[in-house]
Design a protein around this motif. Structure first.
Motif, PDB file in Angstrom:
ATOM      1  N   VAL A  52       0.843  -1.192   0.000  1.00  0.00           N
ATOM      2  CA  VAL A  52       0.000   0.000   0.000  1.00  0.00           C
ATOM      3  C   VAL A  52       0.882   1.247   0.000  1.00  0.00           C
ATOM      4  O   VAL A  52       1.845   1.334   0.755  1.00  0.00           O
ATOM      5  CB  VAL A  52      -0.913   0.028   1.247  1.00  0.00           C
ATOM      6  CG1 VAL A  52      -1.799   1.259   1.255  1.00  0.00           C
ATOM      7  CG2 VAL A  52      -1.762  -1.238   1.333  1.00  0.00           C
ATOM      8  N   VAL A  92      -4.765   6.702  -1.302  1.00  0.00           N
ATOM      9  CA  VAL A  92      -4.291   5.322  -1.211  1.00  0.00           C
ATOM     10  C   VAL A  92      -4.207   4.710  -2.601  1.00  0.00           C
ATOM     11  O   VAL A  92      -5.140   4.850  -3.401  1.00  0.00           O
ATOM     12  CB  VAL A  92      -5.263   4.472  -0.361  1.00  0.00           C
ATOM     13  CG1 VAL A  92      -4.787   3.043  -0.243  1.00  0.00           C
ATOM     14  CG2 VAL A  92      -5.480   5.092   1.001  1.00  0.00           C
ATOM     15  N   LEU A  94      -2.526   0.859  -4.433  1.00  0.00           N
ATOM     16  CA  LEU A  94      -1.946  -0.443  -4.126  1.00  0.00           C
ATOM     17  C   LEU A  94      -0.660  -0.649  -4.909  1.00  0.00           C
ATOM     18  O   LEU A  94      -0.531  -0.183  -6.034  1.00  0.00           O
ATOM     19  CB  LEU A  94      -2.936  -1.563  -4.457  1.00  0.00           C
ATOM     20  CG  LEU A  94      -4.283  -1.494  -3.734  1.00  0.00           C
ATOM     21  CD1 LEU A  94      -5.136  -2.697  -4.111  1.00  0.00           C
ATOM     22  CD2 LEU A  94      -4.109  -1.402  -2.235  1.00  0.00           C
TER      23      LEU A  94
END
Length: 108
Positions: A52, A92, A94
């Motif tokens: 992350v 955020v 990934l």
């Protein structure tokens, strides 16, 4: 009394929503919400990037009772991680090693 307890339990279940974040997309935690990451499986990749990537302002993530700010990344080292809380405005994405990630959204 039992009905009141059931109503309180039911309202807690309804308020938390499950969201699946997907690799290749950018997300922002909405105002008034907190995203919670808990018990995420460890990635099986041989050479991994971070799971992350986080970018935010002051006090944007809490993990193990410690509050972090700024821009950083992290990886899961065991299946019993969490809870990790992401606060409103946190951006955020990934990493390449994780195709998806489930977060639970709750009211702040």
């Amino acid at each position: 009394m039992r009905i009141l307890a059931l109503l309180i339990l039911f309202s807690g279940v309804v308020s938390a929503g499950e969201i699946t974040l997907l690799k290749g997309q950018a997300y922002t935690v909405p105002d008034g919400k907190v995203w919670i990451i808990e018990n995420t499986p460890v990635s099986t990749c041989r050479v991994c990037t971070a799971d992350v990537y986080v970018k935010g302002e002051l006090n944007n993530i809490e993990a193990a009772g410690v509050i972090f700010s700024g821009e950083f990344n992290f990886s899961f080292s065991s299946n019993s991680n969490g809870p990790i809380r992401l606060f409103p405005g946190t951006k955020v994405t990934l990493g390449d090693s994780r195709g998806s990630l489930v977060v639970y959204e709750e009211e702040l």
